[in-house]
Design a protein around this motif. Structure first.
Motif, PDB file in Angstrom:
ATOM      1  N   LEU A  10      82.811 100.285 130.791  1.00 11.06           N
ATOM      2  CA  LEU A  10      81.920  99.177 131.134  1.00 11.06           C
ATOM      3  C   LEU A  10      81.361  99.416 132.535  1.00 11.06           C
ATOM      4  N   ASP A 184      90.512  94.977 121.832  1.00 16.81           N
ATOM      5  CA  ASP A 184      90.670  95.104 123.282  1.00 16.81           C
ATOM      6  C   ASP A 184      92.133  94.800 123.606  1.00 16.81           C
ATOM      7  N   GLU A 210      89.247  99.305 123.052  1.00 17.28           N
ATOM      8  CA  GLU A 210      89.045  99.142 124.489  1.00 17.28           C
ATOM      9  C   GLU A 210      90.378  98.963 125.204  1.00 17.28           C
ATOM     10  N   GLU A 245      87.814  98.868 130.414  1.00 15.27           N
ATOM     11  CA  GLU A 245      87.248  97.626 130.933  1.00 15.27           C
ATOM     12  C   GLU A 245      88.174  97.044 131.988  1.00 15.27           C
TER      13      GLU A 245
END
Length: 290
Positions: A10, A184, A210, A245
């Motif tokens: 990200l 995630d 993620e 992230e």
């Protein structure tokens, strides 16, 4: 990095403003570390910056991934009102079109509802209606060379999809074989009893994995074991992107920090964080081969 999987980050780990003027140095850093994809935050589909951003990515051999930031009450794809659902579908298609304009081949995000702390469970029938509209958008995306995923969030950000089991049910109801799931580890650390079992369950539909730490900071500091997660996913046969992230209030714009409840500074150097993350992913790749 030696990962056969695409590796993404990200952009807001490094910078808060992903404008054509702010992007170059961060893209260079990620490219030099072996990242292949860069996730851009939610953007206005009508942005005039698309050609310039596309060129910046193309010059570096990087691929952008877009984010659909969520629906509004006026575009709720689970609504009983057909016109509201149609507006939601149109909004998703617009971000697909932006993805194509940027030269990207993947769109992540939260297309199934409004992002933010819910005050009640989703209304009866919402889940199935939303799934069908998101499925239509996934087919539209597929026809344009874009893979569409939907992110599984924790209970404080949605009441609709919190677990891999719910995500698989949603994907099946979508009637699109091309709709993929985004897991995630930050959200899984809140909701899943067994993170590895969740990855295995979602594997047939998993389109984005993620790595986000429990405290939103460096991947080495928290309850999530990123090396073990990467190793398990690869041993299980996952071939999609592995993403990174993290969020810190000193880098994100204030309104974004407020929306994500980022009240602290979990890290101070984005470059240090992505450098360490690349090393941990490499360790996971190596562990998967043993």
């Amino acid at each position: 990095m030696t990962s056969a999987n695409p590796v993404a980050c990200l952009i807001n780990v490094l910078i808060g403003d992903a404008s054509p003027e702010a992007l170059p140095s961060s893209l260079d850093s990620l490219k030099n570390l072996g990242y292949t994809h860069v996730v851009l935050g939610p953007m206005d589909p009508a942005t005039p910056d698309a050609p310039a951003i596309k060129q910046l990515f193309a010059e570096r051999g990087l691929s952008p991934i877009t984010i659909f930031g969520g629906q509004s009450p006026e575009t709720s794809v689970g609504s009983e009102d057909a016109d509201v659902r149609a507006a939601g579908l149109a909004a998703m298609k617009a971000t697909v079109d932006l993805t194509v304009a940027l030269g990207g081949t993947q769109m992540n995000g939260v297309p199934y509802g409004v992002f933010g702390k819910p005050d009640a469970p989703a209304p009866s029938g919402y889940f199935a209606r939303a799934a069908r509209e998101v499925g239509k958008a996934a087919e539209y995306a597929h026809d344009r060379g874009v893979t569409m995923t939907f992110e599984v969030l924790n209970r404080y950000e949605t009441s609709l999809i919190n677990t891999a089991v719910q995500a698989m049910d949603f994907a099946e109801l979508s009637e699109s074989e091309h709709l993929k799931i985004h897991l995630d580890t930050f959200h899984m650390s809140v909701e899943e009893a067994d993170m590895f079992a969740a990855i295995t369950h979602a594997l047939p539909r998993l389109g984005y994995l993620e790595l986000g730490q429990s405290g939103r900071g460096k991947l080495s500091t928290g309850v999530v074991d990123p090396v073990a997660v990467v190793s398990h996913a690869l041993k299980s046969g996952y071939t999609g992107p592995i993403g990174v992230e993290a969020f810190t209030r000193t880098i994100l714009p204030g309104f974004v920090s407020d929306a994500l409840a980022i009240w602290r500074e979990p890290y101070t150097s984005g470059l240090s964080l992505v450098t360490e993350a690349a090393e941990l992913i490499e360790q996971g790749v190596h562990a998967s081969k043993n």
